[in-house]
Each structure stands twice: as C-alpha cells, then as structure tokens.
Design an enzyme around this catalytic site. Structure first.
Site, mmCIF file in Angstrom:
data_model
loop_
_atom_site.group_PDB
_atom_site.id
_atom_site.type_symbol
_atom_site.label_atom_id
_atom_site.label_comp_id
_atom_site.label_asym_id
_atom_site.label_seq_id
_atom_site.Cartn_x
_atom_site.Cartn_y
_atom_site.Cartn_z
ATOM 1 N N SER A 29 0.836 -1.195 0.000
ATOM 2 C CA SER A 29 0.000 0.000 0.000
ATOM 3 C C SER A 29 0.878 1.256 0.000
ATOM 4 C CB SER A 29 -0.960 -0.042 1.189
ATOM 5 O OG SER A 29 -1.929 0.970 1.093
ATOM 6 N N ASP A 80 -9.743 -3.565 -5.436
ATOM 7 C CA ASP A 80 -8.816 -2.630 -4.796
ATOM 8 C C ASP A 80 -8.835 -1.332 -5.580
ATOM 9 O OD1 ASP A 80 -6.456 -1.219 -3.879
ATOM 10 O OD2 ASP A 80 -5.649 -3.125 -3.174
ATOM 11 N N HIS A 135 -8.435 -4.475 -0.687
ATOM 12 C CA HIS A 135 -7.175 -3.905 -0.226
ATOM 13 C C HIS A 135 -6.736 -4.559 1.092
ATOM 14 C CE1 HIS A 135 -4.099 -0.811 -0.497
ATOM 15 N NE2 HIS A 135 -4.257 -0.542 0.791
#
Length: 316
Positions: free
Chosen positions: A165, A258, A288
């Site tokens: 991320s 995502d 995610h």
C-alpha cells in the site's frame, strides 16, 4: 452489483465484522489521532509460530541530513549464522497510519520463511510530517542498512525492498531515490498493491467507494494530507515518474476489488516498457489488504505463497 458483491466470499466475513464495529471503516473517523487509536486498539496481533525462531532488536539510527533520527527493527533467524539475504520492509497505512509494530507479524514471517535479515523502518507520518519526510526517512534507513550490512550479517548483493500500500509506494520512491542518487543497489523490489498516483483519475479509483477498506474518500484525503499543499513529483507519487528505467526487477500484486487496481496495472505496464523485469499478479476477489484481514482464507494463502516464492527465487 456493488463492489462488495465482487469480494471473495471467504474473505468478506471479517470485513463485515469490521464495518459493524466501525461503520464506514477506519477512514470514516475524521480525526486522524482518533483514527490511529481506534485502529491500534482493534489490532489483533496473531500468534506467529516463527516468533520463537527470530531475534528482534529495536535501534535508533540517523535520519535524513538535518532531520530527526528514525527507528528501525532488525530481525534475524535465531539459529542461523553467517551472511544472509536482506529484506528492507516499509509498512503501509496510507502515509498517515501504521507503524513497525503493526508490520511485525509480516516481518517476522519474512525473516523466518526466507532465512533473511529483515530491517523494518519507522518513518514519519502525515499530516504532522508531510512529504518529503516519508520517502527521505525510508531512504535514510536504507542507507543505514547498507552501511551496517557487515555488522548485520546481510549480503548486500541480495537485498530486496518490500512494502504494501503506502509502503509499496514508498518502496518505489526509495528505489527511485537510490537510482538517482547512486545509492545502495537493490536486487529486487516488491511493492504490493502500491499507492502511487495522487491524481485519483482511474476507473477503479472512482469505483471503490463503499468497500470499507481504503475507499476513494479516504485515499483523496490521505493524498491531500501527505502532500501538504505541494505538487507531487516522482518521489511523492511514483506514477508521475517520466523514466522508470534502471529500477530493479519488480513484483507487483493487487486485487480486483482494490482502488489501486488500475494505477498498479498501468505502473506494471510502464515498468515492462522501460525494460524492467516485472512480475504482475491480479487476484480476483481480493480487496485492499484482504490477505492480512482474512489470513486463513484460501485466497490469502495463495497470495502469500506466491509472494514468498517470488522472494525465494529473487534472493537465491
């Protein structure tokens, strides 16, 4: 059909439980201090069998020139002597949350499974410390790792940079800084569902609005806090890099549910066009960080196995 309907059923239960406790997810909590506190209070660190096989040491090391020192946590397999491959880990959290402690289970497993020295970096967070604090801290930690490789028993010819991320975006930024400043050589780069584009213009960045984990509103807010009114450059948002050549071989994975799907697909394509050996995996039904939220799901086990296999091959 809503985005939630596209989620892997086995991975959805834990997400629904989170949303019952925190309606809208963590990003729905407006105050960042409260958001961090609630997230930390709900963080359940799983018992990791590898803990007994790994030694850990927290250190304070030099930060960027003229800036505060930073923290790192060093991991090493307890029963292994000699020089080992290295993995430099950068935690996620949208540039505004997360810490070394939260990344500890992942770093521990990487150390044990790959028999590697792992260095996990504690970088400064926005909005208190906007760009360029984050990537400069991460690069300073990489410089320290390289300078102390002999002491750490780390083989600098087998050094990977890993992050998910925001940590994935920072891993790319760190690699760009190392390339442009003639810094430490990086053998392998693993940015996972990386946060790389501040423009929020892709179809997936518009589509993911109600999943409850890193939806559009939270992403827009995080980028604004992170940039602090500055224009993004390639080290803030690696999708803006005009030249991606010269980066190390790269592995990217991302889920179909995502927000970062499209920007990561474009990034992988541009890396390949720039001559960077790039391995891309798109996991249907994954949202995610779903592999962290639902680690026992078959999809999550497949995601982790694929990553570990790629790292073993790269660091062999």
């Amino acid at each position: 059909m809503s985005q939630r309907d596209l989620i892997d059923p086995e991975s959805r239960g834990v997400l629904e439980e989170l949303l019952e406790r925190v309606p809208g997810g963590f990003n729905a909590i407006p105050d960042i201090a409260e958001r961090r506190a609630v997230s930390a209070s709900m963080r359940v660190q799983p018992e990791v069998a590898a803990d007994a096989r790994v030694t850990k040491e927290d250190r304070t090391v030099a930060g960027p020139a003229g800036q505060p020192d930073i923290g790192v946590r060093v991991y090493r397999p307890s029963a292994v002597d000699g020089t080992l491959p290295g993995i430099y880990v950068i935690h996620g959290g949208g540039m505004i949350m997360g810490d070394v402690e939260g990344e500890d289970p992942t770093a521990t497993v990487l150390c044990d499974e790959l028999q590697a020295v792992v260095v996990s970096v504690e970088y400064r967070l926005a909005p208190e410390h906007p760009y360029p604090a984050g990537p400069e801290d991460c690069y300073a930690g990489l410089l320290w790792t390289a300078a102390h490789a002999e002491e750490l028993g780390l083989d600098l010819d087998r050094l990977a940079v890993y992050g998910g991320s925001a940590g994935g975006g920072l891993a790319l930024a760190t690699a760009l800084l190392a390339r442009d400043r003639q810094g430490p050589a990086i053998r392998f780069l693993m940015p996972l569902y990386p946060m790389v584009d501040d423009r929020n213009e892709t179809p997936s960045s518009h589509a993911v609005t109600e999943v409850g984990v890193w939806d559009r509103a939270g992403n827009v807010e995080a980028w604004a806090w992170y940039l602090g009114g500055r224009e993004a450059d390639q080290y803030a948002a690696p999708a803006r890099a005009a030249d991606l050549s010269g980066l190390p071989p790269t592995y990217i994975d991302v889920g179909t549910v995502d927000l970062f799907l499209d920007e990561d697909l474009e990034l992988a394509s541009r890396l390949l066009q720039a001559g960077v050996p790039t391995e891309l995996h798109v996991f249907p039904g994954s949202y995610h960080a779903s592999e962290k939220m639902a680690p026992d799901a078959a999809l999550s086990r497949r995601i982790w196995a694929t990553r570990l296999d790629a790292l073993r091959r790269a660091l062999a």
